[in-house]
Design a protein around this motif. Structure first.
Motif, PDB file in Angstrom:
ATOM      1  N   ALA A 145       0.821  -1.216   0.000  1.00 50.30           N
ATOM      2  CA  ALA A 145       0.000   0.000   0.000  1.00 50.30           C
ATOM      3  C   ALA A 145       0.851   1.262   0.000  1.00 50.30           C
ATOM      4  O   ALA A 145       0.435   2.297  -0.531  1.00 50.30           O
ATOM      5  N   ASN A 146       2.053   1.180   0.582  1.00 49.00           N
ATOM      6  CA  ASN A 146       2.919   2.353   0.673  1.00 49.00           C
ATOM      7  C   ASN A 146       3.941   2.420  -0.459  1.00 49.00           C
ATOM      8  O   ASN A 146       4.883   3.210  -0.411  1.00 49.00           O
ATOM      9  N   CYS A 147       3.727   1.581  -1.475  1.00 50.55           N
ATOM     10  CA  CYS A 147       4.643   1.565  -2.624  1.00 50.55           C
ATOM     11  C   CYS A 147       3.925   1.717  -3.961  1.00 50.55           C
ATOM     12  O   CYS A 147       4.562   1.641  -5.010  1.00 50.55           O
ATOM     13  N   THR A 148       2.624   1.904  -3.923  1.00 46.01           N
ATOM     14  CA  THR A 148       1.872   1.987  -5.169  1.00 46.01           C
ATOM     15  C   THR A 148       0.936   3.187  -5.180  1.00 46.01           C
ATOM     16  O   THR A 148       0.439   3.619  -4.132  1.00 46.01           O
ATOM     17  N   GLY A 149       0.685   3.692  -6.366  1.00 43.06           N
ATOM     18  CA  GLY A 149      -0.305   4.747  -6.560  1.00 43.06           C
ATOM     19  C   GLY A 149      -0.034   6.019  -5.793  1.00 43.06           C
ATOM     20  O   GLY A 149       1.117   6.372  -5.509  1.00 43.06           O
ATOM     21  N   GLU A 157      10.489   0.562   0.965  1.00 39.39           N
ATOM     22  CA  GLU A 157      10.544  -0.572   0.053  1.00 39.39           C
ATOM     23  C   GLU A 157       9.590  -1.636   0.577  1.00 39.39           C
ATOM     24  O   GLU A 157       9.610  -1.976   1.765  1.00 39.39           O
ATOM     25  N   CYS A 158       8.752  -2.167  -0.307  1.00 34.55           N
ATOM     26  CA  CYS A 158       7.783  -3.197   0.056  1.00 34.55           C
ATOM     27  C   CYS A 158       8.304  -4.549  -0.415  1.00 34.55           C
ATOM     28  O   CYS A 158       8.584  -4.732  -1.615  1.00 34.55           O
ATOM     29  N   ALA A 316      13.343   2.614  -3.330  1.00 41.60           N
ATOM     30  CA  ALA A 316      11.931   2.659  -2.954  1.00 41.60           C
ATOM     31  C   ALA A 316      11.119   1.885  -3.986  1.00 41.60           C
ATOM     32  O   ALA A 316      11.511   1.770  -5.144  1.00 41.60           O
ATOM     33  N   GLY A 317      10.006   1.340  -3.551  1.00 42.64           N
ATOM     34  CA  GLY A 317       9.152   0.594  -4.468  1.00 42.64           C
ATOM     35  C   GLY A 317       8.970  -0.842  -4.030  1.00 42.64           C
ATOM     36  O   GLY A 317       9.377  -1.231  -2.929  1.00 42.64           O
ATOM     37  N   SER A 318       8.371  -1.644  -4.897  1.00 46.28           N
ATOM     38  CA  SER A 318       8.052  -3.033  -4.558  1.00 46.28           C
ATOM     39  C   SER A 318       9.073  -4.000  -5.137  1.00 46.28           C
ATOM     40  O   SER A 318       9.469  -3.874  -6.295  1.00 46.28           O
ATOM     41  N   THR A 319       9.472  -4.976  -4.323  1.00 46.02           N
ATOM     42  CA  THR A 319      10.311  -6.078  -4.776  1.00 46.02           C
ATOM     43  C   THR A 319       9.567  -7.370  -4.465  1.00 46.02           C
ATOM     44  O   THR A 319       9.162  -7.593  -3.330  1.00 46.02           O
TER      45      THR A 319
END
Length: 362
Positions: A145-149, A157-158, A316-319
């Motif tokens: 939720a804290n890495c998208t939109g 980092e998610c 930052a972002g999703s992995t």
């Protein structure tokens, strides 16, 4: 925040910083490095010895022999190999959302950077706390939720996993092992993430035999996350499933899974573990009953996050860690699984090739 009161609050169980017993053992897909990422950003390099890493555990904390212990193993490796300093705080049963926010705030204001939030239960807290500390890097496991939109945060980092894929494979194992054509799934909390485990497990069972009955029970409903730390409820639920004809039961319930294993021992039926190879950490009189475990490379994800941050390579972002890159898998420690491994491997290859698409929702 009232940090003076916070520091002495009983809600903060400061965990020991010794080595963890959260994994190990042989597996067909031992959690390893990798994972696909969608990220941006970076940071300046820093000396590992000066890095202070904060860890905020979910309910059960270090010692749950599952999800939290895997995070602890990754932290322990970072402490040993990188020389970072660490501090660990654990959630408590029935705590408020404010307690989670306070825990993250305490770590950030005490100079811990980066900070790891273990579990999706921290999603709201991360969203509220991280904007106040733009120079602190955060990771959260099992939530994006804290890495998208519009809610994406530049300092988060998610760390995500394809739990549905590993659950599919242990579902295949359950279907091959059941004699009664009746199996069970116990979820800790009825949330989308745990439903993902259920979806994969059901698909794996029915890929082998659509006529097999699947019993499903969740220990708690949100916002009650106590289902991840209630072995007594786990045992009662498992006994009910065994009494209703199941002879193999899979759990995605964190520390409550200990109750499943106790129930399996009591009635001499099979159980399936989650996250770590729970055959390896089970008492001697329970080992033979833990057919396999759905593995999840939380330890690798945590270590990689810390290592990259130490190198000044925060992203930052999703992995996402998947079956294809060995981020998830299944344990092969129990010799009882041997007759089924060739079939499980066949399904594994079909998932990796894209021939099988494993559902993520029930």
């Amino acid at each position: 925040m009232k940090l003076g009161a916070l520091a002495v609050s009983a809600a903060f169980a400061l965990a020991a910083c010794g080595s963890s017993g959260g994994g190990g053992g042989s597996s067909s897909s031992a959690p390893a490095g990798g994972g696909s990422s969608s990220s941006s950003g970076g940071s300046s390099s820093s000396s590992a010895a000066s890095v202070k890493v904060g860890m905020a555990y979910d309910v059960g904390g270090r010692g749950d022999k599952s999800f939290n212990d895997l995070a602890a193993a990754g932290l322990d490796k970072a402490k040993t190999t990188l020389g970072v300093q660490t501090k660990e705080l654990a959630a408590t049963q029935g705590e408020s959302e404010q307690s989670k926010e306070d825990r993250l705030t305490l770590l950030a204001t005490s100079g811990y950077n980066p900070v790891v939030a273990v579990g999706f239960a921290y999603s709201t807290a991360v969203g509220k706390v991280v904007p106040k500390f733009p120079k602190v890097h955060f990771a959260i496991i099992d939530d994006d939720a804290n890495c998208t939109g519009s809610t994406a945060q530049p300092n988060v980092e998610c760390l995500l996993f394809t739990e549905n894929e590993s659950s599919f494979l242990v579902g295949v194992a359950a279907a091959l092992a059941t004699k009664t054509k009746n199996v069970g799934f116990i979820g800790g909390v009825n949330e989308p993430l745990i439903q993902k485990f259920q979806a994969g497990f059901q698909a794996g069972v029915h890929a082998v035999n659509k006529s097999i009955k699947i019993q499903v029970k969740y220990l708690t409903q949100p916002p009650d996350f106590g289902g991840f730390g209630d072995p007594a409820k786990g045992k009662t639920t498992a006994l009910g499933m065994y009494q209703n004809g199941a002879d193999v039961v899979y759990h995605a319930a964190g520390g409550s899974g200990a109750g499943l294993f106790d129930a399996a021992k009591q009635v001499d039926k099979l159980a399936i573990g989650v996250d770590s190879d729970q055959y390896q950490t089970a008492p001697a009189d329970e080992k033979s009953l833990i057919l396999t475990s759905a593995l999840k490379g939380v330890d690798t994800a945590v270590y990689d996050f810390i290592s990259q941050d130490v190198k000044g390579q925060f992203k930052a972002g999703s992995t996402r860690f998947s079956l294809k890159d060995n981020g998830v898998g299944y344990a092969t420690s129990n010799p009882k699984l041997k007759p089924y491994e060739a079939t499980i491997e066949k399904y594994k290859k079909e998932i990796i090739s894209g021939q099988i698409t494993v559902p993520t929702t029930i």
